[in-house]
Design an enzyme around this catalytic site. Structure first.
Site, mmCIF file in Angstrom:
data_model
loop_
_atom_site.group_PDB
_atom_site.id
_atom_site.type_symbol
_atom_site.label_atom_id
_atom_site.label_comp_id
_atom_site.label_asym_id
_atom_site.label_seq_id
_atom_site.Cartn_x
_atom_site.Cartn_y
_atom_site.Cartn_z
ATOM 1 N N CYS A 1 -10.162 -3.238 -10.090
ATOM 2 C CA CYS A 1 -9.701 -2.027 -9.397
ATOM 3 C C CYS A 1 -8.318 -2.224 -8.784
ATOM 4 O O CYS A 1 -7.809 -1.335 -8.111
ATOM 5 C CB CYS A 1 -10.704 -1.575 -8.346
ATOM 6 S SG CYS A 1 -10.908 -2.751 -7.010
ATOM 7 N N HIS B 1 0.814 -1.221 0.000
ATOM 8 C CA HIS B 1 0.000 0.000 0.000
ATOM 9 C C HIS B 1 0.843 1.264 0.000
ATOM 10 O O HIS B 1 0.413 2.299 -0.493
ATOM 11 C CB HIS B 1 -1.020 -0.044 1.139
ATOM 12 C CG HIS B 1 -2.159 -0.950 0.799
ATOM 13 N ND1 HIS B 1 -2.177 -2.273 1.165
ATOM 14 C CD2 HIS B 1 -3.261 -0.749 0.046
ATOM 15 C CE1 HIS B 1 -3.271 -2.841 0.673
ATOM 16 N NE2 HIS B 1 -3.944 -1.934 -0.001
ATOM 17 N N GLU C 1 -11.213 -10.862 -4.364
ATOM 18 C CA GLU C 1 -9.769 -10.774 -4.125
ATOM 19 C C GLU C 1 -9.229 -11.968 -3.350
ATOM 20 O O GLU C 1 -8.050 -12.012 -2.995
ATOM 21 C CB GLU C 1 -9.386 -9.449 -3.454
ATOM 22 C CG GLU C 1 -10.207 -9.059 -2.259
ATOM 23 C CD GLU C 1 -9.883 -7.655 -1.737
ATOM 24 O OE1 GLU C 1 -8.925 -7.034 -2.209
ATOM 25 O OE2 GLU C 1 -10.605 -7.195 -0.846
ATOM 26 N N ASP D 1 -4.697 -8.280 -4.223
ATOM 27 C CA ASP D 1 -4.836 -9.362 -3.244
ATOM 28 C C ASP D 1 -5.113 -10.697 -3.909
ATOM 29 O O ASP D 1 -4.696 -11.739 -3.402
ATOM 30 C CB ASP D 1 -5.946 -9.028 -2.236
ATOM 31 C CG ASP D 1 -5.430 -8.087 -1.171
ATOM 32 O OD1 ASP D 1 -4.335 -8.342 -0.645
ATOM 33 O OD2 ASP D 1 -6.094 -7.081 -0.878
ATOM 34 N N ARG E 1 -10.709 4.085 -1.162
ATOM 35 C CA ARG E 1 -10.174 3.256 -0.064
ATOM 36 C C ARG E 1 -10.454 3.973 1.264
ATOM 37 O O ARG E 1 -9.608 4.710 1.764
ATOM 38 C CB ARG E 1 -8.676 3.047 -0.246
ATOM 39 C CG ARG E 1 -8.288 2.123 -1.395
ATOM 40 C CD ARG E 1 -6.774 1.913 -1.436
ATOM 41 N NE ARG E 1 -6.390 0.758 -2.217
ATOM 42 C CZ ARG E 1 -5.977 0.796 -3.488
ATOM 43 N NH1 ARG E 1 -5.911 1.937 -4.127
ATOM 44 N NH2 ARG E 1 -5.625 -0.310 -4.113
HETATM 45 C C1 PEP Z 1 -6.748 -5.129 -4.478
HETATM 46 O O1 PEP Z 1 -6.516 -5.958 -3.604
HETATM 47 O O2 PEP Z 1 -6.488 -5.315 -5.676
HETATM 48 C C2 PEP Z 1 -7.365 -3.838 -4.125
HETATM 49 C C3 PEP Z 1 -7.788 -3.003 -5.055
HETATM 50 O O3 PEP Z 1 -7.452 -3.505 -2.830
HETATM 51 P P1 PEP Z 1 -6.184 -3.044 -1.968
HETATM 52 O O4 PEP Z 1 -5.032 -2.825 -2.899
HETATM 53 O O5 PEP Z 1 -6.559 -1.826 -1.231
HETATM 54 O O6 PEP Z 1 -5.955 -4.217 -1.052
HETATM 55 MG MG MG Z 2 -7.342 -5.694 -1.646
#
Ligand code: PEP
Ligand code: MG
Length: 589
Positions: free
Chosen positions: A527, A211, A456, A480, A318
């Site tokens: 996403c 992240h 995910e 994920d 988010r």
């Molecule tokens: C993902 O897991 O692809 C996602 C968009 O959520 P995050 O990156 O916030 O875990």
């Molecule tokens: Mg995710």
């Protein structure tokens, strides 16, 4: 002497600047620039606080009982000595006067320099004095909190005088661009730097879709993560080139290298200008298929960038970034409602998909992002996202009410992360109902929402019919999905070479999800970072995807791929890619 450090390319572009080393534990210290006129005040702030600490320690010394161990008195002597240390005092003055750092930033910068010298000492006794220095600096910082800065903006580090584009071009001692180098930066702390105080970032740890890397990408600032020992090898104030395209750091570059990278920098700028011309071009393939390009955002203010890039909505807000770095004090219903409403209004009638909170794993509420914390054995597999929400129904209900209320102001989709079990889906649905009933009973207005689930976890991708029974749309979180399909921690640079978006198992799960949604006439988008990766655009189009959500900075580059693609011809090719043992080679062809 020039040397280079390799890492992972996470945010494109070239940054050239002087290194600012920030210890992980110090990332939450305010970083902002002060004007010339304020330097004397900032120096005074440090002096007043230091004098207060001297007094405090002297008093402690005087009050020591006669039978107190001798070591205690000696320790206080050492602290007093460190407080008078000329290197500390003159260094802090230098950072304030010559570099215009605010007082806290100057103090912690100078602390880092001296601490390293302690680290290098042969003598163990002297080496251990680093801990004393840290305590002394800690005490000064505590005191400084009580001595208000005349310029510190309320509650927002990094929001003093920001470096302007013009500043970045200037090459004198006060206005050189700065690049931040740290062992690690938590996503929440990264957000503090979102005011573009720094021209680039480099960290020792982290994966491409950690992240921290995602936030760096959202800032559209060159960044390299997983550069192992960069924060040890690079010294405060070194000149550093951050090559965010190649995942390379070049330290102390020669004039020839500098000229070469200066050229690359300008080329990148020209490319951006070219892409900018596509802003108002409709997102259509050659054969006339419309493709929806949505934005991923972390904070309501990010909607400005989304609109500027021509996004037709927010595909992923988010919301957890509203919850992080607040020392446990979570936002209440009103604060959340106002934040969601701000995002909705910021999109001027375009749809906004608000994801319910995804705390946990490398997005801890407060501490530095890391592996095992709080007694959790493996946070990525632990109490994260919807699991965390369902474990605390009052907290979750607060968020659900806030989202429902905000939905009265525009078109809102609610997206739930990390679901895998039917029982979790049912609990979530019943809590949403509960939130509606509470609002009804209180007579508080709220709006309709489309409900979506993130795909995910492989278990979710393998039970799509269940998900489609309950949800209006699905959104594929490839970050994920890759992590959990391949058992690769997305934040761990040691296994980053195995984090493969093109693994046939990953592509199969993505393809099936898109196909099933299309067959049932339900909305589906991607996403995760895959959506903003131009190398994947044609494949996703070929798999039938017509909705991509990504950071605003990537939208125009992806649009360019779409404008060049003939979707009708891509389907057969995508089938071949899916059937291949090594899909990545076909993508490059
Ligand atoms: C993902 O897991 O692809 C996602 C968009 O959520 P995050 O990156 O916030 O875990
Ligand atoms: Mg995710």
């Amino acid at each position: 002497m020039t040397f280079s450090v390799h890492g992972l390319a996470v945010s494109r572009g070239i940054a050239i600047g002087r290194a600012v080393l920030v210890a992980s534990s110090r990332a939450d210290v305010a970083h902002y620039f002060i004007d010339d006129a304020r330097t004397a005040d900032e120096i005074t702030r440090v002096r007043v606080s230091r004098n207060a600490v001297v007094e405090e320690i002297t008093r402690l010394q005087q009050d020591l009982p006669k039978d107190a161990p001798h070591e205690l008195g000696a320790l206080l002597d050492v602290h007093l000595m460190l407080l008078q240390d000329e290197q500390l005092i003159s260094g802090v003055k230098h950072w304030i006067t010559d570099r215009h750092y605010n007082a806290e930033w100057a103090l912690t910068t100078q602390y880092e320099i001296i601490a390293r010298q302690f680290d290098d000492m042969e003598d163990e006794y002297l080496r251990e004095r680093k801990a004393d220095l840290e305590q002394v600096v800690e005490r000064i910082l505590r005191h400084m909190k009580g001595v208000a800065s005349p310029v510190q903006p309320a509650g927002q580090a990094g929001a003093g005088r920001k470096l302007s584009e013009q500043d970045l071009l200037l090459d004198d001692t006060t206005d050189v661009p700065l690049v931040l180098v740290a062992h690690d930066i938590s996503p929440a702390d990264m957000l503090q730097f979102k005011q573009s105080l720094f021209a680039g970032f480099a960290t020792d740890v982290g994966g491409k879709t950690s992240h921290t890397a995602i936030v760096a990408r959202s800032m559209d600032i060159p960044a390299v993560v997983g550069a192992r020992s960069a924060s040890q090898l690079i010294k405060q104030d070194d000149w550093v080139i951050i090559d965010g395209d190649a995942g390379l750091l070049i330290v102390d570059p020669s004039p020839i290298i500098l000229a070469e990278y200066g050229f690359k920098q300008r080329q990148g700028e020209l490319e951006r200008q070219r892409l900018n011309r596509l802003k108002n071009t409709p997102s259509l393939t050659i054969d006339g298929q419309r493709v929806e390009l949505l934005a991923n955002i972390e904070m309501p203010e990010d909607t400005a960038g989304a609109v500027a890039a021509g996004a037709v909505g927010v595909g992923l807000f988010r919301s957890e970034f509203l919850f992080m770095g607040r020392t446990g004090k979570l936002p209440d219903e009103e604060e959340q409602y106002q934040a969601y409403r701000k995002a909705i209004e910021g999109m001027h009638g375009l749809p906004v998909t608000i994801r319910t909170v995804d705390i946990g794993s490398d997005k801890p509420l407060d501490k530095l992002a890391g592996r095992a914390q709080d007694g959790q054995l493996n946070p990525a597999l632990g109490l994260r996202a919807i699991r965390w929400s369902l474990a605390d129904p009052p907290m979750f209900l607060t968020q659900l009410r806030a989202i429902l209320r905000a939905a009265a102001h525009g078109q809102v989709n609610m997206l739930v992360p990390m679901l895998a079990h039917a029982s979790e889906i049912r609990q979530t649905m019943s809590l949403i109902d509960h939130a509606r009933v509470t609002l009804d009973n209180q007579g508080i207005p709220y709006g309709p929402v489309q409900l979506g689930a993130m795909i995910e976890i492989p278990a979710a991708a393998l039970t799509l019919k269940l998900f489609l029974k309950y949800f209006d749309f699905l959104s594929i979180g490839t970050n994920d999905l890759i992590q959990y399909t391949l058992a690769i921690d997305r934040a761990d640079e040691a296994v980053s070479h195995l984090y493969d978006p093109c693994h046939p198992a990953v592509l199969r799960l993505v393809a099936d999800t898109i196909a099933e949604c299309n067959a049932q006439g339900k909305g589906v988008s991607v996403c995760g970072e895959m959506a903003g990766d131009t190398a994947m655009t044609r494949l996703l189009l070929g798999l039938g995807l017509r909705s991509f959500s990504m950071h605003p900075s990537q939208i125009l580059a992806v649009k360019q791929q779409i404008l060049r693609a003939d979707a009708s011809k891509l389907q057969a090719w995508a089938d071949q890619v899916l059937a291949s043992e090594d899909p990545a080679t076909l993508l490059q062809a």
